[in-house]
Design an enzyme around this catalytic site. Structure first.
Site, PDB file in Angstrom:
ATOM      1  N   ASN A 105       0.843  -1.205   0.000  1.00 29.38           N
ATOM      2  CA  ASN A 105       0.000   0.000   0.000  1.00 29.38           C
ATOM      3  C   ASN A 105       0.870   1.244   0.000  1.00 29.38           C
ATOM      4  O   ASN A 105       2.100   1.150   0.036  1.00 29.38           O
ATOM      5  CB  ASN A 105      -0.977  -0.026   1.178  1.00 29.38           C
ATOM      6  CG  ASN A 105      -0.259  -0.055   2.507  1.00 29.38           C
ATOM      7  OD1 ASN A 105       0.481   0.863   2.846  1.00 29.38           O
ATOM      8  ND2 ASN A 105      -0.444  -1.133   3.256  1.00 29.38           N
TER       9      ASN A 105
ATOM     10  N   PHE B 147      -4.954   4.418  14.270  1.00 28.82           N
ATOM     11  CA  PHE B 147      -5.156   5.367  13.185  1.00 28.82           C
ATOM     12  C   PHE B 147      -6.289   4.833  12.323  1.00 28.82           C
ATOM     13  O   PHE B 147      -6.433   3.616  12.183  1.00 28.82           O
ATOM     14  CB  PHE B 147      -3.883   5.504  12.333  1.00 28.82           C
ATOM     15  CG  PHE B 147      -2.955   6.572  12.836  1.00 28.82           C
ATOM     16  CD1 PHE B 147      -2.285   6.410  14.040  1.00 28.82           C
ATOM     17  CD2 PHE B 147      -2.763   7.746  12.104  1.00 28.82           C
ATOM     18  CE1 PHE B 147      -1.447   7.400  14.517  1.00 28.82           C
ATOM     19  CE2 PHE B 147      -1.921   8.745  12.579  1.00 28.82           C
ATOM     20  CZ  PHE B 147      -1.265   8.575  13.787  1.00 28.82           C
TER      21      PHE B 147
HETATM   22  N1  CTP Z   1      -4.808  -2.558  11.978  1.00 31.18           N
HETATM   23  C1  CTP Z   1      -4.162  -3.658  12.512  1.00 31.18           C
HETATM   24  N2  CTP Z   1      -4.234  -4.859  11.855  1.00 31.18           N
HETATM   25  C2  CTP Z   1      -4.937  -4.979  10.720  1.00 31.18           C
HETATM   26  C3  CTP Z   1      -5.573  -3.847  10.169  1.00 31.18           C
HETATM   27  C4  CTP Z   1      -5.498  -2.661  10.816  1.00 31.18           C
HETATM   28  O1  CTP Z   1      -3.544  -3.549  13.557  1.00 31.18           O
HETATM   29  N3  CTP Z   1      -4.986  -6.157  10.107  1.00 31.18           N
HETATM   30  C5  CTP Z   1      -4.739  -1.263  12.702  1.00 31.18           C
HETATM   31  C6  CTP Z   1      -4.024  -0.166  11.971  1.00 31.18           C
HETATM   32  O2  CTP Z   1      -2.654  -0.121  12.316  1.00 31.18           O
HETATM   33  C7  CTP Z   1      -4.756   1.085  12.437  1.00 31.18           C
HETATM   34  C8  CTP Z   1      -6.158   0.592  12.717  1.00 31.18           C
HETATM   35  O3  CTP Z   1      -6.054  -0.819  12.895  1.00 31.18           O
HETATM   36  O4  CTP Z   1      -4.242   1.613  13.633  1.00 31.18           O
HETATM   37  C9  CTP Z   1      -7.160   0.897  11.643  1.00 31.18           C
HETATM   38  O5  CTP Z   1      -6.664   0.477  10.399  1.00 31.18           O
HETATM   39  P1  CTP Z   1      -7.488   0.654   9.060  1.00 31.18           P
HETATM   40  O6  CTP Z   1      -6.741   0.040   7.941  1.00 31.18           O
HETATM   41  O7  CTP Z   1      -7.919   2.083   8.948  1.00 31.18           O
HETATM   42  O8  CTP Z   1      -8.806  -0.163   9.413  1.00 31.18           O
HETATM   43  P2  CTP Z   1      -9.226  -1.653   9.283  1.00 31.18           P
HETATM   44  O9  CTP Z   1      -9.552  -2.161  10.643  1.00 31.18           O
HETATM   45  O10 CTP Z   1      -8.231  -2.447   8.482  1.00 31.18           O
HETATM   46  O11 CTP Z   1     -10.593  -1.510   8.500  1.00 31.18           O
HETATM   47  P3  CTP Z   1     -10.839  -1.114   6.952  1.00 31.18           P
HETATM   48  O12 CTP Z   1      -9.601  -1.523   6.192  1.00 31.18           O
HETATM   49  O13 CTP Z   1     -12.041  -1.900   6.583  1.00 31.18           O
HETATM   50  O14 CTP Z   1     -11.080   0.360   6.930  1.00 31.18           O
END
Ligand code: CTP
Length: 402
Positions: free
Chosen positions: A208, A321
């Site tokens: 990403n 975040f």
């Molecule tokens: N995060 C994590 N592990 C994952 C996905 C996300 O620890 N597999 C953490 C990220 O580091 C961040 C938070 O969760 O602090 C939110 O991440 P984000 O990508 O915005 O959300 P998701 O929970 O992955 O949901 P979505 O992708 O559906 O928005």
């Protein structure tokens, strides 16, 4: 409050030219720098260089009238918030240890009673000499911060310790000593940064756009505020701050493992990493060859690290975040609750000046009690400090000091 004032002492070693880089970097950070050189330092590099870089006259001897001070060693020492000697020769180290004051620099050091940093640089044999080592021990016992030299090939041809510590490290230590308040002293802070990578085959991956800049700024800010910092980052092209424990990882599963290793002792965890939600079920062991038909990749869910941390939360302050492209606040609020967080930093990653791969960010902070705080656009460094200021004010954090 005016700018911080730093006295830079330059003594006569071949590394004296590196002090010019130091002065330049400190000035760029808004620090007011006053340079004092020994007579021998002025043989290696011209005072004019430092005058141009610091924008101030350089002090060479007690009896010069150029700087307009009547008792220079007392006035120069009195004005400075911090004194750093770069490079510090064996001769100057000995003078400092034994309280000699036979030139302006050593006289100032004798008057000076605040933070003194010295970065010794010399020949390896001189560095190993018991006299020098004893002198360094004396200085350390008096609270002087000795920035140990690096090992490497020295100007004299020898190889070993004696090379001036990297200028970035000296700058970081100057910043650390200047930064107040140290509300995170004695606290362990774990920060994750950057995007994770999930292999498709040995040469390709799913990744990403996260640059890691926000996470690295958070790690640096936590360190400046006094914390012991663990920085766990996916592949990013950034140099980690020299004083933090750095763990490079690739996949979400690797990141999870390292985060969990540090979770029990952590006081604060800030998850700024963009973690891949899915990985390839069966990544190729060899490079996947091009064929006539389309290629389908089957993806499976990765562990949600933050959610797991939320479930296992005991004393920790947990900060997430939320990178969103729509419904910013609603989505962030949902994540705050679902992941059992104490704070979530919501940012709209579709904006040009915020989110991925830029140096600035504009975010909204969301709290479990429903409070929201929209912060103005600012640098990621400034935002990192603001986030820790907010964390330090949370009742859950303040319990650590009860
Ligand atoms: N995060 C994590 N592990 C994952 C996905 C996300 O620890 N597999 C953490 C990220 O580091 C961040 C938070 O969760 O602090 C939110 O991440 P984000 O990508 O915005 O959300 P998701 O929970 O992955 O949901 P979505 O992708 O559906 O928005």
């Amino acid at each position: 409050m005016g700018p911080k004032k730093v006295l830079v002492g330059v003594t006569g070693g071949i590394a004296a030219y590196k002090a010019a880089d130091l002065v330049s970097r400190l000035v760029k950070q808004g620090i007011q720098v006053q340079v004092i050189m020994t007579e021998n330092a002025a043989r290696f590099i011209s005072p004019l260089t430092f005058e141009a870089l610091s924008g101030r006259p350089v002090w060479l001897d007690e009896f010069s009238t150029a700087g307009g001070l009547s008792v220079p060693h007392v006035q120069l020492a009195g004005e400075a918030d911090l004194f750093v000697i770069v490079p510090a020769t064996a001769n100057t180290v000995a003078k400092l240890a034994w309280g000699m004051a036979d030139n302006l620099l050593s006289a100032v050091a004798l008057v000076y009673n605040k933070t003194l940093l010295i970065a010794p640089a010399m020949n390896t044999n001189m560095y190993h000499h018991p006299a020098l080592q004893e002198n360094l021990k004396i200085l350390k016992s008096r609270g002087v911060c000795v920035i140990e030299p690096d090992s490497g090939r020295l100007a004299c041809g020898a190889t070993g310790p004696g090379k001036l510590a990297p200028v970035e490290e000296i700058v970081a230590l100057v910043q650390w000593h200047l930064f107040q308040p140290k509300k995170l002293l004695g606290k362990k802070v774990v920060v994750t940064a950057g995007g994770t990578r999930e292999n498709i085959d040995p040469v390709r991956y799913i990744g990403n756009r996260s640059s890691g800049k926000m996470g690295f700024a958070l790690a640096q800010a936590a360190w400046l505020r006094g914390a012991e910092v663990v920085l766990i980052a996916g592949p990013v092209g950034l140099t980690p701050p020299s004083q933090v424990a750095f763990y490079p990882v690739e996949s979400a599963r690797e990141m999870r493992e390292v985060v969990l290793q540090h979770y029990d002792e952590a006081h604060i965890v800030v998850k700024a990493a963009a973690v891949a939600d899915y990985r390839v079920v069966d990544p190729g062991t060899q490079k996947i060859k091009k064929r006539e038909q389309d290629l389908e990749l089957v993806l499976t869910k990765n562990p949600d690290i933050l959610r797991e941390l939320g479930e296992k939360k005991r004393h920790q302050v947990l900060v997430g975040f939320a990178a969103e492209t729509e419904e910013l606040l609603d989505n962030a609020q949902e994540k705050l609750v679902k992941k059992n967080l104490d704070l979530i930093v919501a940012n709209d990653v579709t904006r040009q000046d915020a989110g991925f791969n830029v140096d600035t960010n504009e975010v909204t902070l969301l709290f479990p009690d429903g409070r929201q705080e929209l912060l103005p656009l600012m640098s990621k460094e400034a935002l990192a400090h603001r986030i820790f200021e907010v964390i330090e004010s949370l009742p859950r954090f303040q319990r650590f000091n009860d």
